[in-house]
Design an enzyme around this catalytic site. Sequence first.
Site, PDB file in Angstrom:
ATOM      1  N   GLY A   8       0.752  -1.582   0.492  1.00  0.00           N
ATOM      2  CA  GLY A   8      -0.104   0.380   0.280  1.00  0.00           C
ATOM      3  C   GLY A   8       0.855   1.384  -0.075  1.00  0.00           C
ATOM      4  O   GLY A   8       2.020   0.968   0.205  1.00  0.00           O
ATOM      5  N   ASN A   9      -0.151   2.406   0.364  1.00  0.00           N
ATOM      6  CA  ASN A   9       1.036   3.387   0.119  1.00  0.00           C
ATOM      7  C   ASN A   9       1.159   3.928   1.499  1.00  0.00           C
ATOM      8  O   ASN A   9       2.756   4.727   1.009  1.00  0.00           O
ATOM      9  CB  ASN A   9      -0.155   4.399  -0.437  1.00  0.00           C
ATOM     10  N   ASP A 102      -5.796  -3.543  -4.920  1.00  0.00           N
ATOM     11  CA  ASP A 102      -6.453  -3.609  -3.679  1.00  0.00           C
ATOM     12  C   ASP A 102      -7.810  -3.185  -3.324  1.00  0.00           C
ATOM     13  O   ASP A 102      -8.033  -4.589  -2.366  1.00  0.00           O
ATOM     14  CB  ASP A 102      -5.719  -2.596  -2.694  1.00  0.00           C
ATOM     15  N   THR A 125      -4.449   5.023   3.356  1.00  0.00           N
ATOM     16  CA  THR A 125      -4.304   6.497   3.357  1.00  0.00           C
ATOM     17  C   THR A 125      -5.594   6.519   2.308  1.00  0.00           C
ATOM     18  O   THR A 125      -5.566   7.784   2.579  1.00  0.00           O
ATOM     19  CB  THR A 125      -3.358   6.195   2.175  1.00  0.00           C
ATOM     20  N   THR A 177      -5.862  22.594  20.215  1.00  0.00           N
ATOM     21  CA  THR A 177      -5.756  22.704  18.595  1.00  0.00           C
ATOM     22  C   THR A 177      -5.544  21.181  17.475  1.00  0.00           C
ATOM     23  O   THR A 177      -6.014  20.839  17.254  1.00  0.00           O
ATOM     24  CB  THR A 177      -4.532  23.608  17.688  1.00  0.00           C
TER      25      THR A 177
END
Length: 249
Positions: A8-9, A102, A125, A177
């Site tokens: 995968g990425n 995939d 991803t 944040t």
Amino acid sequence: MLLAIDIGNTSIKFGIFDSDQLNSKFVIPTRRDYVVEDLRAAVNGQLDGGFKNAIVSSVVPEIEETITEYLSHFSGAETRFVKTTDDFNLTFNFPIHEAGTDRLVNSFAAAEKYGVPTIVIGFGTATTIDVIDRNREHRGGLIAPGPATTAKALQLFASKLPEIQIVEPSNVLSTTTVTAIQAGIFYSQIGLVEAAVPDIKSEIGEDAQVVATGGFAHLIADKCRSVDVVDSDLTLEGLKMLYSRRPAV
């Protein structure tokens, strides 16, 4: 023994099967500049060489030659890459050559393992949703940024926003944040699923079972009322089942 690899990425997942049993698995980071020695160092002895064949799904063409060379040197394994021309025991109503292998493997695996109709959600991803109806027709799907991709985009394009870890927030409302970003990403993924799945079922006219997989599946899908099953090994098992349909010769 069969080695299944999902490139995968973000990560490369390895699974070793003895017949139908997944004996062991591990994950290493994806790097597009891997050479054979880098792969050997990353694997770090986690393969024992007891396999003679390998099947690979890849969405990162840059490292496919390196993977093939590594496996050939390591065990002499016959390596087969999944192609869009393989027999997934499904019909498709879109140009299949555009789809990542995939997604095709996950769709095939979910249909074989859980039956049809089915909706397959991959949390990686990218967050992908694929839909297979009761006639085993792949009706299409959705692709959206995954949790880590969303976080990275915020950090890159908003000067004052920091890089964060993807975790489940302790509260919906946040006072920092960092926790506000974490909550926003977490609930946006849940919102995507909860908004899309009912509309998908309405569009195909079927009450499909919903199967989730991918690196963030347990984090996100466990909180989604629309998800019926979380299966972290779906892609590796799909590769094993696909190999069994057409083993190397």
